[in-house]
Motif scaffolding. Sequence first.
Motif, PDB file in Angstrom:
ATOM      1  N   TYR A 167     105.612  85.341  72.868  1.00 16.66           N
ATOM      2  CA  TYR A 167     105.881  86.778  72.883  1.00 16.66           C
ATOM      3  C   TYR A 167     104.628  87.529  72.463  1.00 16.66           C
ATOM      4  N   PHE A 168     104.412  88.673  73.110  1.00 18.29           N
ATOM      5  CA  PHE A 168     103.247  89.520  72.876  1.00 18.29           C
ATOM      6  C   PHE A 168     103.737  90.969  72.828  1.00 18.29           C
ATOM      7  N   HIS A 169     103.109  91.786  72.009  1.00 20.81           N
ATOM      8  CA  HIS A 169     103.486  93.200  71.983  1.00 20.81           C
ATOM      9  C   HIS A 169     102.345  94.038  72.553  1.00 20.81           C
ATOM     10  N   GLY A 170     102.680  95.241  72.932  1.00 19.70           N
ATOM     11  CA  GLY A 170     101.664  96.143  73.470  1.00 19.70           C
ATOM     12  C   GLY A 170     102.274  97.474  73.849  1.00 19.70           C
ATOM     13  N   ALA A 171     101.487  98.242  74.598  1.00 20.22           N
ATOM     14  CA  ALA A 171     101.909  99.571  75.038  1.00 20.22           C
ATOM     15  C   ALA A 171     102.868  99.454  76.225  1.00 20.22           C
ATOM     16  N   LYS A 172     103.562 100.546  76.500  1.00 18.32           N
ATOM     17  CA  LYS A 172     104.530 100.561  77.593  1.00 18.32           C
ATOM     18  C   LYS A 172     103.912 100.914  78.940  1.00 18.32           C
ATOM     19  N   GLU A 173     102.606 101.154  78.951  1.00 18.68           N
ATOM     20  CA  GLU A 173     101.924 101.401  80.223  1.00 18.68           C
ATOM     21  C   GLU A 173     100.472 100.980  80.085  1.00 18.68           C
ATOM     22  N   GLY A 174      99.830 100.752  81.239  1.00 19.79           N
ATOM     23  CA  GLY A 174      98.428 100.369  81.228  1.00 19.79           C
ATOM     24  C   GLY A 174      98.129  99.320  82.281  1.00 19.79           C
ATOM     25  N   LEU A 175      96.862  98.938  82.358  1.00 18.74           N
ATOM     26  CA  LEU A 175      96.401  97.997  83.374  1.00 18.74           C
ATOM     27  C   LEU A 175      97.119  96.658  83.292  1.00 18.74           C
ATOM     28  N   LYS A 176      97.321  96.159  82.093  1.00 24.66           N
ATOM     29  CA  LYS A 176      97.997  94.867  81.913  1.00 24.66           C
ATOM     30  C   LYS A 176      99.351  94.862  82.629  1.00 24.66           C
ATOM     31  N   LEU A 177     100.132  95.897  82.435  1.00 31.32           N
ATOM     32  CA  LEU A 177     101.451  95.980  83.073  1.00 31.32           C
ATOM     33  C   LEU A 177     101.336  96.197  84.574  1.00 31.32           C
ATOM     34  N   ASP A 178     100.341  96.960  85.006  1.00 34.18           N
ATOM     35  CA  ASP A 178     100.126  97.156  86.445  1.00 34.18           C
ATOM     36  C   ASP A 178      99.822  95.827  87.120  1.00 34.18           C
ATOM     37  N   LEU A 179      98.977  95.015  86.486  1.00 32.29           N
ATOM     38  CA  LEU A 179      98.614  93.713  87.053  1.00 32.29           C
ATOM     39  C   LEU A 179      99.807  92.767  87.073  1.00 32.29           C
ATOM     40  N   LEU A 180     100.601  92.774  86.005  1.00 31.28           N
ATOM     41  CA  LEU A 180     101.780  91.911  85.946  1.00 31.28           C
ATOM     42  C   LEU A 180     102.811  92.275  87.005  1.00 31.28           C
ATOM     43  N   ALA A 181     102.896  93.553  87.341  1.00 29.12           N
ATOM     44  CA  ALA A 181     103.837  93.978  88.373  1.00 29.12           C
ATOM     45  C   ALA A 181     103.462  93.392  89.736  1.00 29.12           C
ATOM     46  N   LYS A 182     102.180  93.154  89.944  1.00 29.01           N
ATOM     47  CA  LYS A 182     101.708  92.578  91.212  1.00 29.01           C
ATOM     48  C   LYS A 182     101.789  91.059  91.211  1.00 29.01           C
ATOM     49  N   ASN A 183     101.500  90.436  90.057  1.00 25.70           N
ATOM     50  CA  ASN A 183     101.512  88.982  89.947  1.00 25.70           C
ATOM     51  C   ASN A 183     101.694  88.628  88.477  1.00 25.70           C
ATOM     52  N   ASN A 184     102.827  88.044  88.158  1.00 26.76           N
ATOM     53  CA  ASN A 184     103.120  87.789  86.741  1.00 26.76           C
ATOM     54  C   ASN A 184     102.674  86.409  86.260  1.00 26.76           C
ATOM     55  N   LYS A 185     101.920  85.675  87.080  1.00 24.84           N
ATOM     56  CA  LYS A 185     101.376  84.390  86.630  1.00 24.84           C
ATOM     57  C   LYS A 185     100.109  84.647  85.818  1.00 24.84           C
ATOM     58  N   VAL A 186     100.059  84.036  84.622  1.00 22.86           N
ATOM     59  CA  VAL A 186      98.936  84.248  83.713  1.00 22.86           C
ATOM     60  C   VAL A 186      98.489  82.927  83.099  1.00 22.86           C
ATOM     61  N   CYS A 187      97.352  82.993  82.441  1.00 26.00           N
ATOM     62  CA  CYS A 187      96.832  81.890  81.645  1.00 26.00           C
ATOM     63  C   CYS A 187      96.597  82.434  80.245  1.00 26.00           C
ATOM     64  N   PHE A 188      97.126  81.741  79.242  1.00 26.90           N
ATOM     65  CA  PHE A 188      96.904  82.124  77.850  1.00 26.90           C
ATOM     66  C   PHE A 188      96.184  80.971  77.169  1.00 26.90           C
ATOM     67  N   THR A 189      95.031  81.263  76.581  1.00 25.80           N
ATOM     68  CA  THR A 189      94.216  80.254  75.917  1.00 25.80           C
ATOM     69  C   THR A 189      94.026  80.646  74.461  1.00 25.80           C
TER      70      THR A 189
END
Length: 173
Positions: free
Chosen positions: A70-92
């Motif tokens: 789980y991660f917290h953040g703002a309710k808008e921004g680039l991160k959310l825009d990118l996730l809306a297009k492709n929700n696959k991520v890498c967390f290191t």
Amino acid sequence: MDVKKSFERNGETMEEFKTMRRFKQEISKEECIQVLREAPRGVMAFHGENDYPYAIPLNQFYDEEDGKLYFHGAKEGLKLDLLAKNNKVCFTIMDSGFKKEGEWPWYIRSVLCLGRVEVVEDQEKVIEQCRKLAEKFYPTKESIEKEIEKAGARVNMLCMTIDRMTGKLVKES
């Protein structure tokens, strides 16, 4: 030759991943989870704009009850825009390391998680996960509750379902 196989998970066909090249450095799932629990932050990489990756540092909480990050953040921004297009991520993420008695190099455990991120819609769960995340950073329960009262309504919570988790111990020398 590395032959890729596929398997079914939650009704979706997924491709298997390559195995770790230096398997002697591989750490157990339990050690990976320990790093996820204890390290304060890692870096999440997204499929970014104009075919460039986009990676940002984030604080995380690994919930052992559901095996998700789980991660917290703002309710808008680039991160959310990118996730809306492709929700696959890498967390290191990596721990702070340690030295063995009588040796000079550092030993560092790193963990790589591949998965899918979704926004947590249930506001009760958002607040519950915020409390758990805050316990890693805030000095008292009172300070956590004060912060939730002040900013809880503005918090966005992201949940990462981990499709693949690997970790290794590296000796810096």
